[in-house]
Enzyme design. Structure first.
Site, PDB file in Angstrom:
ATOM      1  N   PRO A   2      -2.149  -1.685   0.083  1.00 58.03           N
ATOM      2  CA  PRO A   2      -1.918  -0.904  -1.154  1.00 58.03           C
ATOM      3  C   PRO A   2       0.073  -0.948  -1.641  1.00 58.03           C
ATOM      4  O   PRO A   2       0.526  -0.466  -0.502  1.00 58.03           O
ATOM      5  CB  PRO A   2      -2.438   0.245  -0.772  1.00 58.03           C
ATOM      6  CG  PRO A   2      -1.794   0.508   0.460  1.00 58.03           C
ATOM      7  CD  PRO A   2      -1.648  -1.203   1.357  1.00 58.03           C
ATOM      8  N   GLU A   3      -0.556  -0.681  -2.772  1.00 60.28           N
ATOM      9  CA  GLU A   3       1.316  -1.099  -3.212  1.00 60.28           C
ATOM     10  C   GLU A   3       0.778   0.708  -4.495  1.00 60.28           C
ATOM     11  O   GLU A   3      -0.077   1.233  -4.706  1.00 60.28           O
ATOM     12  CB  GLU A   3       1.812  -1.729  -3.725  1.00 60.28           C
ATOM     13  CG  GLU A   3       1.796  -3.108  -2.942  1.00 60.28           C
ATOM     14  CD  GLU A   3       2.246  -4.719  -3.717  1.00 60.28           C
ATOM     15  OE1 GLU A   3       3.040  -4.561  -4.454  1.00 60.28           O
ATOM     16  OE2 GLU A   3       2.064  -5.867  -3.399  1.00 60.28           O
ATOM     17  N   HIS A 109     -13.325   1.194  13.222  1.00 61.12           N
ATOM     18  CA  HIS A 109     -11.684   1.523  12.640  1.00 61.12           C
ATOM     19  C   HIS A 109     -11.567   2.761  11.547  1.00 61.12           C
ATOM     20  O   HIS A 109     -11.119   2.645  11.141  1.00 61.12           O
ATOM     21  CB  HIS A 109     -11.287   0.294  11.603  1.00 61.12           C
ATOM     22  CG  HIS A 109     -11.529  -0.911  12.436  1.00 61.12           C
ATOM     23  ND1 HIS A 109     -10.770  -0.575  13.790  1.00 61.12           N
ATOM     24  CD2 HIS A 109     -11.865  -2.147  12.591  1.00 61.12           C
ATOM     25  CE1 HIS A 109     -11.352  -2.034  14.223  1.00 61.12           C
ATOM     26  NE2 HIS A 109     -12.074  -3.104  13.833  1.00 61.12           N
ATOM     27  N   ARG A 128      -6.255  -2.594  10.871  1.00 61.24           N
ATOM     28  CA  ARG A 128      -5.172  -3.017  11.232  1.00 61.24           C
ATOM     29  C   ARG A 128      -4.037  -1.787  12.062  1.00 61.24           C
ATOM     30  O   ARG A 128      -3.262  -2.909  13.227  1.00 61.24           O
ATOM     31  CB  ARG A 128      -4.379  -3.700  10.492  1.00 61.24           C
ATOM     32  CG  ARG A 128      -4.906  -5.789  10.634  1.00 61.24           C
ATOM     33  CD  ARG A 128      -3.984  -6.106   9.364  1.00 61.24           C
ATOM     34  NE  ARG A 128      -2.489  -6.347   9.728  1.00 61.24           N
ATOM     35  CZ  ARG A 128      -1.715  -7.978   9.272  1.00 61.24           C
ATOM     36  NH1 ARG A 128      -2.366  -7.855   7.854  1.00 61.24           N
ATOM     37  NH2 ARG A 128      -0.956  -8.084   9.673  1.00 61.24           N
ATOM     38  N   ARG A 166      25.623  -6.260  -3.921  1.00 60.80           N
ATOM     39  CA  ARG A 166      24.498  -6.367  -3.262  1.00 60.80           C
ATOM     40  C   ARG A 166      24.124  -8.246  -2.809  1.00 60.80           C
ATOM     41  O   ARG A 166      23.759  -8.742  -3.795  1.00 60.80           O
ATOM     42  CB  ARG A 166      22.655  -5.877  -3.057  1.00 60.80           C
ATOM     43  CG  ARG A 166      22.745  -4.054  -3.236  1.00 60.80           C
ATOM     44  CD  ARG A 166      21.365  -3.819  -2.547  1.00 60.80           C
ATOM     45  NE  ARG A 166      21.821  -2.099  -2.723  1.00 60.80           N
ATOM     46  CZ  ARG A 166      21.911  -1.847  -1.004  1.00 60.80           C
ATOM     47  NH1 ARG A 166      22.174  -3.248  -0.354  1.00 60.80           N
ATOM     48  NH2 ARG A 166      21.963  -0.887  -1.341  1.00 60.80           N
TER      49      ARG A 166
END
Length: 285
Positions: A2-3, A109, A128, A166
């Site tokens: 998920p973003e 899970h 995970r 940067r």
DNA sequence: CATTTCACCTGGTGGC
DNA sequence: TGCCACCAGGTGAAAT
């Protein structure tokens, strides 16, 4: 998984369904990894508290909670109590937050189950175990805050200053959550494609024009993805188990070797910052 | 400090 | 069918 767009979709879905609902009982698996707060302390803090609201900060789902009894239908907005605690969910790569009924089969899970008084249940499932669950009591309104800036609201000058001086690649900078919060591998690649910038370009050397294009395209692609319910690359689903559709709009992510949608050049894949990185060698300079 | 690399996990896929 | 290498939406600790 998920973003920002996926987390936003999930947070909205959960918010709409649990506002005012009270947690009757909380259960946690025995795995230690997903818990930033020990399971017993989380369960104890959650039980008896009600949801005031659920929203997104970066890639975190933040649940505002109160021990005071509150019913959204019967109380005027002014009567809503201030939150006295937060439950913070980070989904990692494979985390899911699902609304179910208590009798629905518990899938493998499953690491947390919150039984609500309405009869609904919130489940956290994460194969995970990269996801994280945290419970925190609030002292004098010091809520959870992500380290970085929100890409949907940041202004042009602040955006430029994030990258000034940067030396790292712009893609790596986009993934750094202490600069911008919420951008992950999919939307980093997609926004760089739309802005016409190669992922390896040094962040501090991008021109003002390029950075402004990147800021705009990032915002556009994130908004568009939210509209479509996020990207379902493998098994991502929102809180109601519905898949997103933005993966159909991807221009570069996971399209290695396929023709660029703009110029037909095969999309290239490289490794950058340890992540698969996809771009069009013709459209991106 | 800034930046890079790697470990943390399970599961799916594709080659042999 | 099995075995194996490799890949996957993220991050934080350790190394450079």
């Amino acid at each position: 998984m998920p973003e920002l767009p996926e987390v936003e979709t999930i947070a909205r879905g959960v918010d709409a369904r649990v506002r005012g609902d009270r947690i009757a009982e909380a259960w946690f698996s025995t795995y230690r990894e997903p818990f930033k707060t020990p399971a017993e302390r989380q369960a104890k803090g959650l039980e008896g508290r009600s949801f005031l609201a659920v929203h997104r900060t970066g890639k975190h789902i933040v649940c505002e909670l109160s021990a005071a009894q509150w019913t959204p239908q019967s109380a005027a907005d002014g009567a809503r109590p201030a939150p006295d605690a937060q439950w913070i969910v980070h989904l990692g790569m494979t985390g899911r937050l699902l609304l179910t009924t208590p009798n629905e089969a518990v899938v493998k899970h499953t690491h947390a189950r919150l039984r609500l008084e309405s009869g609904r249940e919130i489940r956290f499932v994460d194969p995970r175990r990269f996801g994280r669950l945290e419970f925190r009591e609030l002292k004098a309104g010091d809520g959870f805050r992500g380290a970085g800036q929100e890409p949907l609201t940041i202004d042009a000058a602040s955006f430029r200053s994030l990258f000034r001086g940067r030396k790292l690649a712009i893609k790596a900078a986009l993934l750094n959550q202490s600069l911008l919060t919420g951008v992950g591998n999919i939307y980093a690649d997609e926004s760089l494609f739309r802005a016409g910038i190669r992922p390896r370009r040094q962040a501090g050397l991008l021109t003002r024009t390029e950075l402004e294009r990147l800021r705009k395209e990032l915002s556009v692609v994130l908004e568009h993805a939210i509209q479509l319910g996020g990207s379902s690359v493998s098994d991502y689903v929102d809180a109601n188990g519905v898949r997103g559709f933005f993966q159909l709009e991807h221009c570069v992510y996971m399209r290695t070797g396929e023709p660029c949608r703009r110029c037909r050049t095969p999309i290239k894949r490289i490794l950058l910052a340890g992540r698969g990185t996809h771009f069009c060698p013709t459209c991106q300079v």
